[in-house]
Design a protein around this motif. Structure first.
Motif, mmCIF file in Angstrom:
data_model
loop_
_atom_site.group_PDB
_atom_site.id
_atom_site.type_symbol
_atom_site.label_atom_id
_atom_site.label_comp_id
_atom_site.label_asym_id
_atom_site.label_seq_id
_atom_site.Cartn_x
_atom_site.Cartn_y
_atom_site.Cartn_z
ATOM 1 N N ARG A 118 0.839 -1.196 0.000
ATOM 2 C CA ARG A 118 0.000 0.000 0.000
ATOM 3 C C ARG A 118 0.874 1.246 0.000
ATOM 4 N NH1 ARG A 118 -3.925 -0.965 4.965
ATOM 5 N NH2 ARG A 118 -2.141 -2.171 5.724
ATOM 6 N N LEU A 119 0.577 2.151 -0.920
ATOM 7 C CA LEU A 119 1.342 3.383 -1.051
ATOM 8 C C LEU A 119 0.404 4.580 -0.960
ATOM 9 C CD1 LEU A 119 3.637 2.488 -4.103
ATOM 10 C CD2 LEU A 119 4.278 2.467 -1.690
ATOM 11 N N PRO A 120 0.832 5.661 -0.308
ATOM 12 C CA PRO A 120 0.027 6.892 -0.342
ATOM 13 C C PRO A 120 0.024 7.483 -1.749
ATOM 14 C CG PRO A 120 2.132 7.264 0.751
ATOM 15 C CD PRO A 120 2.038 5.791 0.518
ATOM 16 N N GLY A 121 -0.877 8.431 -1.975
ATOM 17 C CA GLY A 121 -1.065 8.974 -3.315
ATOM 18 C C GLY A 121 0.195 9.524 -3.953
ATOM 19 N N GLU A 122 0.999 10.281 -3.197
ATOM 20 C CA GLU A 122 2.211 10.879 -3.758
ATOM 21 C C GLU A 122 3.221 9.810 -4.159
ATOM 22 O OE1 GLU A 122 3.780 13.700 -1.055
ATOM 23 O OE2 GLU A 122 2.066 15.080 -1.184
ATOM 24 N N GLU A 125 -2.304 7.361 -14.373
ATOM 25 C CA GLU A 125 -2.673 8.546 -13.598
ATOM 26 C C GLU A 125 -4.187 8.746 -13.631
ATOM 27 O OE1 GLU A 125 -0.350 11.693 -15.246
ATOM 28 O OE2 GLU A 125 1.384 11.296 -13.954
ATOM 29 N N GLY A 126 -4.822 8.282 -14.714
ATOM 30 C CA GLY A 126 -6.282 8.301 -14.771
ATOM 31 C C GLY A 126 -6.891 7.385 -13.718
ATOM 32 N N PHE A 127 -6.288 6.208 -13.512
ATOM 33 C CA PHE A 127 -6.744 5.307 -12.451
ATOM 34 C C PHE A 127 -6.578 5.971 -11.080
ATOM 35 C CE2 PHE A 127 -6.603 2.083 -15.680
ATOM 36 C CZ PHE A 127 -7.448 1.078 -15.238
ATOM 37 N N LEU A 128 -5.453 6.645 -10.881
ATOM 38 C CA LEU A 128 -5.211 7.316 -9.602
ATOM 39 C C LEU A 128 -6.205 8.457 -9.394
ATOM 40 C CD1 LEU A 128 -3.459 7.541 -7.085
ATOM 41 C CD2 LEU A 128 -1.868 8.974 -8.387
ATOM 42 N N CYS A 129 -6.519 9.176 -10.461
ATOM 43 C CA CYS A 129 -7.536 10.231 -10.388
ATOM 44 C C CYS A 129 -8.885 9.637 -9.997
ATOM 45 C CB CYS A 129 -7.625 10.951 -11.737
ATOM 46 S SG CYS A 129 -8.956 12.171 -11.858
#
Length: 244
Positions: free
Chosen positions: A138-142, A162-166
């Motif tokens: 598990r990683l934080p957003g940054e 980055e679309g998945f992260l958005c």
């Protein structure tokens, strides 16, 4: 045994909602769970519709072209249409998604961390889904954004993930982890919408995925009429475009 039955019920409800999904091979080979597979599908659809395709160059053209001139307006509309249809097709996004199953797994863990709900009612015993979560990286957003830049090999691949992260950051509610459902429903925070393409901010944006349909519900006030509607394309060409 009860917890195993409960887990099967949850996963069966997802298979009922989405019986045919391009990532099922990843589930069969144990690379992704059922929930992770469904997440990959939903993120894929999200990217097809909301991936940023126009870029700063298009914004620059808007400023230098006179939109009061019909010729300039026509050029912008044709360019916008081509950027949407020819840059990131559904097949292209799917190919990129399949190339990085490990990255998709980390993105799903990020989504799961923020939206998993344990509905095992009175029992405090962790569910199988929760046990999977604790075993995932598990990683934080940054840090996840940095991982995407490190792993992907070009701008297009980075833009897709980055679309998945958005998508992860703007999900407000979902019934993904509820046991009983006939369709998958997600409420989004519409602040991610591009101002150029969506000049008016909606009050709510809902994505609904079923075994035979994909639908959107957009409202501009707290209370509004209607719900999910099916609008058929008049021509086969229009249908081939809208099917994405």
């Amino acid at each position: 045994i009860e917890h195993s039955i409960y887990q099967i019920m949850k996963e069966d409800s997802l298979l009922y909602c989405l019986p045919k999904e391009p990532l099922q091979q990843a589930f069969r080979t144990n690379k992704l769970s059922v929930q992770g597979t469904v997440y990959g599908y939903v993120g894929w659809i999200f990217c097809q519709h909301f991936l940023e395709r126009l870029g700063k160059e298009y914004l620059f053209l808007i400023h230098i072209l006179d939109r009061r001139n019909p010729v300039g307006e026509e050029v912008l509309e044709k360019l916008k249409k081509r950027l949407h249809q020819d840059t990131f097709t559904r097949e292209y996004i799917l190919d990129i998604r399949k190339q990085y199953p490990s990255l998709l797994k980390v993105l799903y863990a990020h989504f799961l961390t923020g939206h998993y709900v344990n509905q095992a009612e009175a029992s405090n015993q962790p569910t199988i889904s929760y046990k999977r979560l604790t075993a995932m990286e598990r990683l934080p957003g940054e840090d996840l954004a940095k991982r995407i830049k490190e792993v992907t090999t070009n701008y297009h691949e980075r833009l897709v993930f980055e679309g998945f992260l958005c998508f992860n950051k703007h999900v407000l509610k979902t019934n993904l982890y509820q046991t009983t459902k006939v369709a998958l429903s997600i409420r989004m925070d519409p602040s991610f919408l591009d101002e150029i393409e969506y000049p008016r901010d909606p009050y709510g944006l809902f994505l609904v995925y079923g075994s035979e349909f994909r639908r959107f519900h957009i409202r501009f006030s707290d209370v509004c009429r209607g719900g999910i509607r099916w609008i058929r394309s008049r021509e086969r060409e229009g249908q081939s475009i809208n099917v994405r």
